[in-house]
Design an enzyme around this catalytic site. Structure first.
Site, PDB file in Angstrom:
ATOM      1  N   GLY A  15       0.870  -1.168   0.000  1.00 44.91           N
ATOM      2  CA  GLY A  15       0.000   0.000   0.000  1.00 44.91           C
ATOM      3  C   GLY A  15       0.902   1.211   0.000  1.00 44.91           C
ATOM      4  O   GLY A  15       2.112   1.081   0.065  1.00 44.91           O
ATOM      5  N   CYS A  16       0.317   2.380  -0.050  1.00 47.26           N
ATOM      6  CA  CYS A  16       1.133   3.582  -0.059  1.00 47.26           C
ATOM      7  C   CYS A  16       1.714   3.812   1.330  1.00 47.26           C
ATOM      8  O   CYS A  16       2.777   4.359   1.492  1.00 47.26           O
ATOM      9  CB  CYS A  16       0.293   4.769  -0.481  1.00 47.26           C
ATOM     10  SG  CYS A  16       1.259   6.224  -0.846  1.00 47.26           S
ATOM     11  N   GLN A  17       0.985   3.378   2.362  1.00 44.01           N
ATOM     12  CA  GLN A  17       1.322   3.795   3.720  1.00 44.01           C
ATOM     13  C   GLN A  17       1.993   2.709   4.557  1.00 44.01           C
ATOM     14  O   GLN A  17       2.985   2.957   5.206  1.00 44.01           O
ATOM     15  CB  GLN A  17       0.043   4.249   4.425  1.00 44.01           C
ATOM     16  CG  GLN A  17      -0.582   5.466   3.780  1.00 44.01           C
ATOM     17  CD  GLN A  17       0.010   6.763   4.299  1.00 44.01           C
ATOM     18  OE1 GLN A  17       0.696   6.793   5.306  1.00 44.01           O
ATOM     19  NE2 GLN A  17      -0.238   7.847   3.589  1.00 44.01           N
TER      20      GLN A  17
END
Lengths: 139, 404
Positions: A51-53
């Protein structure tokens, strides 16, 4: 064995006692801390959901006709969300996992608590869980 | 002295609630909020002035063109460029870097070298990787020191007659480091290289003068200067822009078109193919006027004061580590607390109405350099206050308690 539907109803009941977001988050954090750890050997690139995070590792194996999942993440909140997903979907039959209607996510306000980017992460997790079920169920 | 309460009252969004709490907006490095004058200018353009630019003979087309070109004049003065036609309108900083990097694909050959740095935003890395891949040139990366500043000795060692272009940020979006760009420009130009500066994080905070700075290219985005999204500026020296091949083909950028040979328009139109974001460009002037009214030196002074206060206060949180501690810093604080994941901190403070950024900030090489998954980042703007910093710090402490 409890069905996916029964477990979902239990979780909805669990969440009904919370008055505010903070209690919900604290519950998620506690679940995150208790999430059964994935074995180190399975924390590999193939099992990584990017994911991005935060990063999530998911592993699955077949045991006595059921699919058993283990997972980990570097973020506790994410671990809490995975813990709930796995409580519903782990130790179930492959076809039940694939066909599961996960309406509880909306009912406990998980999706609305999570912004669009984070909700996308949730979607990727569910997709990966179902893909594992599909692959292992065919064997 | 700036009247911050009055400044805040000009930003309608700052009085809204988020998750039932007063909004505290500390994600200004990603984009700033817009004052009413900018919102009005964009609406007024569509209500009263809308037409296509540089094309028609009719009244509205002339009006829209005048308004559009007025912004170009304003930007020229704002950054101290020599000529108006050295100001190119783009979609943003990323678009501006791609425009230059795309042109360099044909200007570079095997054996040539491009220098960037380890602290660059992905948008000042990937276009150069693509450019080098296509041209056969080599990409060199200036390493970071532990305090988040550039290793200038390594940089000087990289410089040879093979160096054709150096592209570095003025201010790091993750670390807040203000780079010694004047020194970088002079040293790179001494070996005959061109220099591009990514000013995305700088233009709203530091007063600029292109003629004294001497950069060949400088770019920034309107939306980080209290202006609209989808508008950016590429500044280039006249002769440098003339040498650069056009980026996109289309209307507006041509002199004559035939199937035998098409010739290109003069600057700036050579780089402005197609109908631009006219409303955004027109409204951008109002944003610059807003900044000029306050005065960039006053803004810089106030933000410096906020940065100092915020730095002192966050460091009181036990286990908190700041990434980026260079002597010369802009209003950006990137941090982690013990082993806590920045994402966890971000989602909890969000529930308390506070917008901070978490993650790798599109600078994965920095994360790799410091061996961290990401950071939480507070980035300041002129409308922020010390009270907001206190609220944010209390929220971070609350998050830390919940997560530990």
């Amino acid at each position: 064995m409890e069905t996916i539907k029964e477990i979902q109803e239990e979780i909805i009941e669990d969440f009904e006692i919370f008055d505010d977001w903070m209690q919900k988050y604290e519950f998620l954090i506690d679940l995150g801390k208790e999430l059964p750890q994935i074995e180190e050997q399975y924390k590999i690139e193939d099992n990584l959901i990017k994911g991005c995070q935060s990063r999530v590792w998911l592993h699955a194996e077949e045991k006595n006709g059921s699919i058993v999942y283990s997972a980990d993440s570097d973020a506790i909140m994410t671990k809490g969300i995975i813990a709930i997903l796995l409580r519903v979907l782990s130790n179930q039959k492959s076809e039940d996992i694939i066909n599961a209607d996960l309406s509880f996510i909306d009912e406990i306000g998980l999706k609305e608590q999570l912004s669009a980017t984070r909700a996308n992460g949730l979607v990727s997790m569910i997709k990966k869980i179902k893909l594992f079920a599909l692959a292992l169920g065919k064997r | 002295m700036l009247d911050i309460i009055k400044i805040r009252s000009k930003f309608p969004i700052l009085s809204r609630k988020v998750n039932g709490q007063d909004l505290v907006y500390f994600d200004n490095g990603a984009t700033t909020q817009k004052p009413q004058v900018v919102i009005d200018a964009e609406a007024n353009y569509y209500a009263n002035e809308n037409s296509n630019v540089h094309r028609g003979v009719h009244f509205l087309s002339g009006l829209a063109t005048d308004k559009f070109e007025e912004t170009r004049n304003t930007i020229q003065k704002f950054i101290g460029a020599k000529h108006k036609h050295e100001i190119i309108f783009t979609k943003g900083t990323t678009d501006a870097i791609n425009l230059v990097a795309n042109g360099f694909r044909t200007l570079l050959n095997k054996g040539d070298e491009v220098i960037i740095s380890e602290m660059e935003h992905h948008s000042n890395i990937v276009p150069w990787q693509m450019c080098c891949e296509q041209s056969g040139a080599t990409l060199k990366v200036i390493p970071l020191l532990n305090n988040g500043s550039l290793d200038m000795i390594a940089f000087e060692n990289f410089l040879t007659e093979n160096t054709k272009l150096v592209s570095v940020s003025h201010i790091s979006n993750t670390l807040g480091t203000i780079n010694p760009i004047k020194e970088i420009i002079e040293k790179a130009q001494a070996v005959g290289a061109k220099v591009m500066i990514d000013g995305a994080q700088a233009a709203a905070h530091i007063s600029l003068n292109m003629q004294s700075l001497g950069a060949d290219y400088y770019c920034f985005s309107a939306h980080k200067l209290y202006g609209p999204t989808g508008v950016g500026i590429l500044y280039g020296k006249e002769d440098v822009l003339n040498e650069l091949p056009p980026y996109q083909g289309g209307g507006e950028m041509i002199k004559e078109v035939s199937f035998k040979k098409t010739t290109y328009a003069c600057l700036p139109h050579k780089f402005e193919a197609g109908t631009p974001n006219i409303a955004g460009v027109v409204a951008f002037k109002s944003a610059i006027d807003f900044i000029n009214e306050l005065g960039l030196s006053n803004i810089a002074k106030y933000e410096e004061e906020l940065l100092q206060y915020a730095t002192e206060e966050v460091l009181k949180i036990e286990g908190l580590k700041i990434y980026g501690t260079a002597k010369n810093k802009s209003g950006i604080i990137s941090f982690n607390i013990n082993e806590l994941h920045p994402y966890d901190i971000g989602v909890i403070v969000d529930k308390l109405g506070i917008a901070i950024r978490t993650g790798h900030h599109c600078t994965q090489p920095i994360m790799e350099r410091f061996n961290i998954p990401g950071t939480a980042r507070i980035s300041l703007a002129v409308y922020n206050t010390k009270e907001e910093i206190d609220i944010c710090i209390n929220a971070i402490i609350k998050a830390k308690q919940m997560l530990s």
